[in-house]
Design an enzyme around this catalytic site. Structure first.
Site, short mmCIF file in Angstrom:
data_model
loop_
_atom_site.label_atom_id
_atom_site.label_comp_id
_atom_site.label_asym_id
_atom_site.label_seq_id
_atom_site.Cartn_x
_atom_site.Cartn_y
_atom_site.Cartn_z
N ASP A 7 -4.20 7.40 -0.20
CA ASP A 7 -4.93 6.91 -1.36
C ASP A 7 -5.48 5.51 -1.05
O ASP A 7 -5.25 4.97 0.04
CB ASP A 7 -4.03 6.89 -2.60
CG ASP A 7 -3.12 5.66 -2.62
OD1 ASP A 7 -2.32 5.51 -1.67
OD2 ASP A 7 -3.21 4.86 -3.56
N GLY B 171 0.81 -1.21 0.00
CA GLY B 171 0.00 0.00 0.00
C GLY B 171 0.85 1.26 0.00
O GLY B 171 1.88 1.33 0.64
N THR B 172 0.43 2.25 -0.75
CA THR B 172 1.00 3.60 -0.78
C THR B 172 -0.13 4.53 -1.20
O THR B 172 -1.12 4.06 -1.75
CB THR B 172 2.13 3.71 -1.82
OG1 THR B 172 1.60 3.28 -3.07
CG2 THR B 172 3.31 2.82 -1.48
N THR B 173 -0.13 5.78 -1.04
CA THR B 173 0.81 6.75 -0.52
C THR B 173 0.12 7.49 0.62
O THR B 173 -1.09 7.70 0.57
CB THR B 173 1.23 7.72 -1.64
OG1 THR B 173 1.86 7.01 -2.69
CG2 THR B 173 2.12 8.84 -1.15
N LYS C 233 -5.77 2.88 4.43
CA LYS C 233 -4.39 2.95 4.93
C LYS C 233 -4.21 3.98 6.05
O LYS C 233 -3.13 4.12 6.58
CB LYS C 233 -3.44 3.30 3.79
CG LYS C 233 -3.61 2.47 2.53
CD LYS C 233 -2.76 3.02 1.41
CE LYS C 233 -3.13 2.38 0.08
NZ LYS C 233 -2.40 2.99 -1.04
#
Length: 286
Positions: A69, A52-54, A85
């Site tokens: 995101d 997972g990002t960001t 997240k």
């Protein structure tokens, strides 16, 4: 079995010693002694895992805002389009995750329980520095998995629940008392100035915040800047997902003020995201 049945009907001899041994106020320490296999990163296989990002965070006149995101990737594939997240850690703090998604989510849940457990056992809340240090020790405990490529790099932020005591170290607190902490995979803790970002799109998001950040901004303006930064990250980083107007999937946003940590509703964030997209239709570069 023998023993005195005074533990909910269970004989004392049937209860593992770790459950009866006095310890510290740390639930993570207790879990390491009693059920180590339940710690994040234990028993993870070698198969490809979602990442997972960001995540972005910035201080403002009212406190601090964190946004993330919703995309998780697995190599060149989109593993999930609506992963969350960013999480409320406790009444006055928020934590965002980047890295191996499964381990990161487990770590956040344990961290939330850790803060609640400490307050119940010790009778006082941890300071913001104390919470940041607790999270650092948990990341350090995942170092073995990180060396195998299963790293977790959170972003932590918040305000002091009871205000900053006179003479206390306020660190790099913003005008609203908001503070931001970043970490490395070995558990190193670093307090950031004004704004920060982690994840594969962090370079682009941080560059966007460098242009848009205003210390005196109100909460709404800070949320707009965070969503703009995520949009810029998605524009240049394939692992970062932008606002999905078709599926109505928008960033997760949590604002922390002296009144507490509040997750913004999808409707409220959606209105901001739609305004950002409309603006980009006229000025693609922002």
């Amino acid at each position: 079995m023998t023993g005195r049945p005074d533990l909910g009907g269970w004989p004392v001899s049937a209860v593992p010693a770790a459950y009866l041994t006095p310890g510290t106020g740390s639930f993570a320490d207790f879990l390491a002694r009693a059920e180590p296999h339940l710690l994040p990163g234990q028993g993870t296989g070698a198969a490809p895992l979602p990442h997972g990002t960001t995540i972005v965070a910035l201080t403002c006149a009212d406190g601090v805002v964190m946004a993330g995101d919703r995309r998780a990737t697995m190599g060149n594939l989109i593993a999930q389009r609506d992963i969350e997240k960013v999480f409320v850690a406790d009444s006055h703090s928020v934590v965002g995750i980047a890295g191996t998604a499964g381990i990161a989510v487990e770590m956040v849940r344990l961290f939330q329980l850790e803060l609640e457990h400490y307050e119940k056992i010790e009778g006082v809340r941890l300071s913001l520095d104390g919470k940041a240090n607790r999270l650092a020790s948990m990341i350090r405990g995942n170092l073995g998995a990180a060396l195998q490529g299963l790293a977790v790099v959170p972003l932590f932020a918040g305000v002091e629940a009871d205000g900053i005591a006179p003479g206390a170290d306020a660190g790099h607190a913003g005008p609203g008392g908001g503070r931001i902490f970043s970490y490395d995979v070995a558990g190193g803790r670093y307090e950031e100035h004004d704004y920060y970002s982690v994840g594969s799109g962090s370079m682009f998001a941080r560059s966007a915040l460098k242009k848009r950040y205003q210390a005196s901004a109100d909460l709404a303006s800070a949320v707009r800047a965070a969503v703009e930064a995520l949009y810029d990250a998605a524009d240049d980083d394939s692992a970062t997902g932008g606002p999905d107007l078709t599926r109505r999937i928008f960033p997760v946003v949590v604002a922390v003020t002296a009144a507490g940590a509040v997750r913004w509703s999808d409707q409220a964030v959606g209105a901001v995201a739609e305004a950002v997209v409309a603006g980009r239709m006229l000025h693609p570069g922002g």
